[in-house]
Scaffold this motif. Structure first.
Motif, PDB file in Angstrom:
ATOM      1  N   ALA A 105     -32.298 -17.161   3.671  1.00 17.40           N
ATOM      2  CA  ALA A 105     -31.879 -16.008   2.867  1.00 17.40           C
ATOM      3  C   ALA A 105     -32.656 -14.756   3.264  1.00 17.40           C
ATOM      4  O   ALA A 105     -32.076 -13.663   3.385  1.00 17.40           O
ATOM      5  CB  ALA A 105     -32.090 -16.302   1.387  1.00 17.40           C
ATOM      6  N   LEU A 106     -33.953 -14.908   3.467  1.00 20.76           N
ATOM      7  CA  LEU A 106     -34.767 -13.773   3.904  1.00 20.76           C
ATOM      8  C   LEU A 106     -34.299 -13.271   5.265  1.00 20.76           C
ATOM      9  O   LEU A 106     -34.276 -12.057   5.514  1.00 20.76           O
ATOM     10  CB  LEU A 106     -36.237 -14.181   3.967  1.00 20.76           C
ATOM     11  N   TYR A 107     -33.889 -14.188   6.145  1.00 19.25           N
ATOM     12  CA  TYR A 107     -33.416 -13.776   7.456  1.00 19.25           C
ATOM     13  C   TYR A 107     -32.074 -13.056   7.348  1.00 19.25           C
ATOM     14  O   TYR A 107     -31.844 -12.050   8.045  1.00 19.25           O
ATOM     15  CB  TYR A 107     -33.294 -14.976   8.393  1.00 19.25           C
ATOM     16  N   ALA A 108     -31.206 -13.548   6.471  1.00 26.57           N
ATOM     17  CA  ALA A 108     -29.928 -12.864   6.255  1.00 26.57           C
ATOM     18  C   ALA A 108     -30.166 -11.441   5.752  1.00 26.57           C
ATOM     19  O   ALA A 108     -29.509 -10.488   6.204  1.00 26.57           O
ATOM     20  CB  ALA A 108     -29.070 -13.650   5.266  1.00 26.57           C
ATOM     21  N   GLU A 109     -31.105 -11.291   4.838  1.00 22.83           N
ATOM     22  CA  GLU A 109     -31.420  -9.945   4.335  1.00 22.83           C
ATOM     23  C   GLU A 109     -31.981  -9.068   5.455  1.00 22.83           C
ATOM     24  O   GLU A 109     -31.653  -7.874   5.541  1.00 22.83           O
ATOM     25  CB  GLU A 109     -32.397 -10.038   3.172  1.00 22.83           C
ATOM     26  N   HIS A 110     -32.826  -9.636   6.294  1.00 26.26           N
ATOM     27  CA  HIS A 110     -33.370  -8.906   7.444  1.00 26.26           C
ATOM     28  C   HIS A 110     -32.239  -8.384   8.339  1.00 26.26           C
ATOM     29  O   HIS A 110     -32.251  -7.220   8.772  1.00 26.26           O
ATOM     30  CB  HIS A 110     -34.304  -9.839   8.224  1.00 26.26           C
ATOM     31  N   LEU A 111     -31.252  -9.234   8.610  1.00 27.79           N
ATOM     32  CA  LEU A 111     -30.125  -8.818   9.436  1.00 27.79           C
ATOM     33  C   LEU A 111     -29.357  -7.673   8.791  1.00 27.79           C
ATOM     34  O   LEU A 111     -28.994  -6.689   9.459  1.00 27.79           O
ATOM     35  CB  LEU A 111     -29.189 -10.002   9.673  1.00 27.79           C
ATOM     36  N   LEU A 112     -29.101  -7.794   7.493  1.00 27.93           N
ATOM     37  CA  LEU A 112     -28.336  -6.758   6.800  1.00 27.93           C
ATOM     38  C   LEU A 112     -29.077  -5.431   6.788  1.00 27.93           C
ATOM     39  O   LEU A 112     -28.466  -4.362   6.939  1.00 27.93           O
ATOM     40  CB  LEU A 112     -28.022  -7.210   5.376  1.00 27.93           C
ATOM     41  N   ARG A 113     -30.377  -5.472   6.617  1.00 28.71           N
ATOM     42  CA  ARG A 113     -31.154  -4.222   6.613  1.00 28.71           C
ATOM     43  C   ARG A 113     -31.150  -3.557   7.986  1.00 28.71           C
ATOM     44  O   ARG A 113     -31.303  -2.342   8.079  1.00 28.71           O
ATOM     45  CB  ARG A 113     -32.589  -4.502   6.145  1.00 28.71           C
ATOM     46  N   ASP A 141     -31.801  -2.748  -1.336  1.00 31.59           N
ATOM     47  CA  ASP A 141     -31.729  -3.791  -2.359  1.00 31.59           C
ATOM     48  C   ASP A 141     -30.478  -4.633  -2.111  1.00 31.59           C
ATOM     49  O   ASP A 141     -29.356  -4.148  -2.214  1.00 31.59           O
ATOM     50  CB  ASP A 141     -31.675  -3.167  -3.753  1.00 31.59           C
ATOM     51  N   ILE A 142     -30.683  -5.889  -1.795  1.00 34.51           N
ATOM     52  CA  ILE A 142     -29.569  -6.786  -1.467  1.00 34.51           C
ATOM     53  C   ILE A 142     -29.404  -7.775  -2.613  1.00 34.51           C
ATOM     54  O   ILE A 142     -30.345  -8.450  -3.016  1.00 34.51           O
ATOM     55  CB  ILE A 142     -29.832  -7.513  -0.135  1.00 34.51           C
ATOM     56  N   ARG A 143     -28.172  -7.851  -3.127  1.00 39.06           N
ATOM     57  CA  ARG A 143     -27.916  -8.625  -4.339  1.00 39.06           C
ATOM     58  C   ARG A 143     -27.033  -9.825  -4.024  1.00 39.06           C
ATOM     59  O   ARG A 143     -25.984  -9.687  -3.404  1.00 39.06           O
ATOM     60  CB  ARG A 143     -27.263  -7.716  -5.381  1.00 39.06           C
ATOM     61  N   TRP A 144     -27.483 -10.984  -4.488  1.00 44.63           N
ATOM     62  CA  TRP A 144     -26.833 -12.250  -4.171  1.00 44.63           C
ATOM     63  C   TRP A 144     -25.889 -12.703  -5.271  1.00 44.63           C
ATOM     64  O   TRP A 144     -26.181 -12.569  -6.464  1.00 44.63           O
ATOM     65  CB  TRP A 144     -27.886 -13.338  -3.960  1.00 44.63           C
ATOM     66  N   GLY A 145     -24.772 -13.292  -4.834  1.00 45.34           N
ATOM     67  CA  GLY A 145     -23.873 -14.005  -5.731  1.00 45.34           C
ATOM     68  C   GLY A 145     -23.772 -15.445  -5.261  1.00 45.34           C
ATOM     69  O   GLY A 145     -23.716 -15.706  -4.056  1.00 45.34           O
ATOM     70  N   ILE A 146     -23.750 -16.379  -6.188  1.00 49.16           N
ATOM     71  CA  ILE A 146     -23.720 -17.806  -5.870  1.00 49.16           C
ATOM     72  C   ILE A 146     -22.329 -18.347  -6.206  1.00 49.16           C
ATOM     73  O   ILE A 146     -21.890 -18.263  -7.358  1.00 49.16           O
ATOM     74  CB  ILE A 146     -24.781 -18.587  -6.670  1.00 49.16           C
ATOM     75  N   LEU A 147     -21.651 -18.896  -5.205  1.00 49.83           N
ATOM     76  CA  LEU A 147     -20.305 -19.442  -5.389  1.00 49.83           C
ATOM     77  C   LEU A 147     -20.400 -20.964  -5.462  1.00 49.83           C
ATOM     78  O   LEU A 147     -20.725 -21.616  -4.484  1.00 49.83           O
ATOM     79  CB  LEU A 147     -19.397 -19.009  -4.244  1.00 49.83           C
ATOM     80  N   ALA A 148     -20.162 -21.506  -6.639  1.00 52.09           N
ATOM     81  CA  ALA A 148     -20.237 -22.937  -6.985  1.00 52.09           C
ATOM     82  C   ALA A 148     -21.602 -23.241  -7.592  1.00 52.09           C
ATOM     83  O   ALA A 148     -22.587 -22.526  -7.335  1.00 52.09           O
ATOM     84  CB  ALA A 148     -19.926 -23.855  -5.822  1.00 52.09           C
ATOM     85  N   THR A 149     -21.640 -24.301  -8.381  1.00 54.42           N
ATOM     86  CA  THR A 149     -22.841 -24.592  -9.179  1.00 54.42           C
ATOM     87  C   THR A 149     -23.317 -26.036  -9.025  1.00 54.42           C
ATOM     88  O   THR A 149     -23.902 -26.605  -9.941  1.00 54.42           O
ATOM     89  CB  THR A 149     -22.569 -24.293 -10.666  1.00 54.42           C
ATOM     90  N   GLY A 150     -23.059 -26.631  -7.858  1.00 53.16           N
ATOM     91  CA  GLY A 150     -23.513 -27.994  -7.607  1.00 53.16           C
ATOM     92  C   GLY A 150     -24.986 -28.058  -7.250  1.00 53.16           C
ATOM     93  O   GLY A 150     -25.731 -27.067  -7.345  1.00 53.16           O
ATOM     94  N   GLY A 151     -25.420 -29.240  -6.794  1.00 49.98           N
ATOM     95  CA  GLY A 151     -26.828 -29.470  -6.534  1.00 49.98           C
ATOM     96  C   GLY A 151     -27.433 -28.539  -5.503  1.00 49.98           C
ATOM     97  O   GLY A 151     -28.547 -28.027  -5.690  1.00 49.98           O
ATOM     98  N   ILE A 152     -26.720 -28.278  -4.399  1.00 53.77           N
ATOM     99  CA  ILE A 152     -27.265 -27.414  -3.364  1.00 53.77           C
ATOM    100  C   ILE A 152     -27.378 -25.975  -3.846  1.00 53.77           C
ATOM    101  O   ILE A 152     -28.298 -25.247  -3.457  1.00 53.77           O
ATOM    102  CB  ILE A 152     -26.423 -27.500  -2.067  1.00 53.77           C
TER     103      ILE A 152
END
Length: 327
Positions: A283-291, A3-14
């Motif tokens: 994001a899915l690819y980043a999770e794949h790498l971490l797993r 289970d990989i949990r995301w944190g978002i740094l900054a709250t702009g448009g992107i």
């Protein structure tokens, strides 16, 4: 990791666009951080995020966060990614990954020392139609690939205070828009060995219009245009001795393309079809790498991100664009 949990740094448009795609993909977003507690709370409420932090320090200290998406302006990527890495978090950093190559090298070395993933969020590389483009090139369908032509041109803003015109924020068409076709050309043709650039600067000294001619390893050529003051076709073309790929507008987002032989025969017609904007694939690819316990992307190795930044540094020097930290 499971289970990989995301944190978002900054709250702009992107950050909004990325988080919406994470939700579309069913990924676990557990925290958001902003310089403003009010902004963090509003963002968390909109996307159903459990933890809203009124500082970036609090976000990276959150024990429930495994990976931080850095969505602040280019000028702050080094500081904010460093904050996350030093707190033991993996990082996905919005493109352009830093202001320059030296900053990117510093992040690579810190991530290696901490054993953490550091990855540039060049989301276009992970889109399904780009995966298919690479497969076609690798199969030899185009013959010898000779040329890549691409533009990223938009009518954004003449306002000197706008982020794209603000040198103190890393503003300019090059880092915000041009990095897309530059990274694409490198993906297809390999590293840039030399590049020549011409351009126009905005009133603030930021680059507003740039044209690049580059020679790549192996002899391939690329022709790249970018603008923040005028909208062009936003198409891309990969031209080989036997066939070409024409990627439709807007080429760096989910779209269609066709493969056409030199005699005019259409070999393949591809259309993208999926929910969301498409940033979920990185994001899915980043999770794949971490797993898999890996700390670098094979679709965009961090050393390649560094090399691309070095090319952009050279182009900025040719244009006479100087950031405040370099004065």
């Amino acid at each position: 990791m499971t289970d990989i949990r995301w944190g978002i740094l900054a709250t702009g448009g992107i950050a909004h666009a990325f988080t919406a795609d994470l939700r579309t993909a069913g990924l676990d977003v557990v925290a958001v951080g902003s310089r403003s507690a009010e902004s963090a709370r509003a963002f968390a409420e909109q996307y159903g995020i459990a933890h809203a932090h009124g500082s970036y320090e609090a976000l990276v200290a959150d024990p429930e966060v495994d990976i931080v998406y850095v969505a602040s302006p280019h000028s702050h990527h080094l500081a904010h990614a460093t904050l996350a890495l030093e707190a033991g978090k993996h990082v996905l950093i919005e493109k352009a990954v830093t202001l320059d190559a030296d900053e990117a090298i510093a992040l690579r070395d810190l991530a290696a020392a901490r054993g953490r993933l550091v990855m540039e969020a060049m989301w276009t590389r992970y889109l399904p139609h780009m995966v298919r483009v690479r497969e076609i090139v690798a199969a030899g369908t185009l013959g010898e690939v000779r040329t890549v032509i691409a533009d990223h041109t938009q009518r954004i803003s003449d306002d000197p205070a706008h982020r794209l015109n603000a040198l103190e924020l890393g503003g300019g068409a090059l880092l915000d828009l041009g990095i897309y076709p530059v990274s694409f050309a490198v993906d297809i043709l390999g590293p840039i060995e030399s590049a020549r650039a011409v351009g126009r600067l905005a009133e603030t000294g930021a680059d507003s219009d740039v044209a690049i001619a580059a020679v790549h390893a192996g002899g391939g050529l690329s022709s790249i245009a970018m603008s923040s003051r005028a909208a062009g076709p936003n198409t891309a073309h990969v031209i080989g001795t036997d066939a070409r790929i024409d990627i439709d507008r807007v080429w760096y987002t989910p779209t269609s393309f066709r493969v056409t032989a030199t005699d005019g025969t259409v070999i393949e017609d591809y259309t993208s079809a999926f929910a969301g904007r498409g940033t979920q694939f990185e994001a899915l690819y980043a999770e794949h790498l971490l797993r898999e316990g890996r700390t670098d992307s094979d679709l965009l190795p961090f050393d390649e991100s560094i090399a691309i930044m070095a090319t952009l540094d050279d182009i900025r020097a040719q244009l006479g664009v100087v950031y405040p930290k370099e004065r």
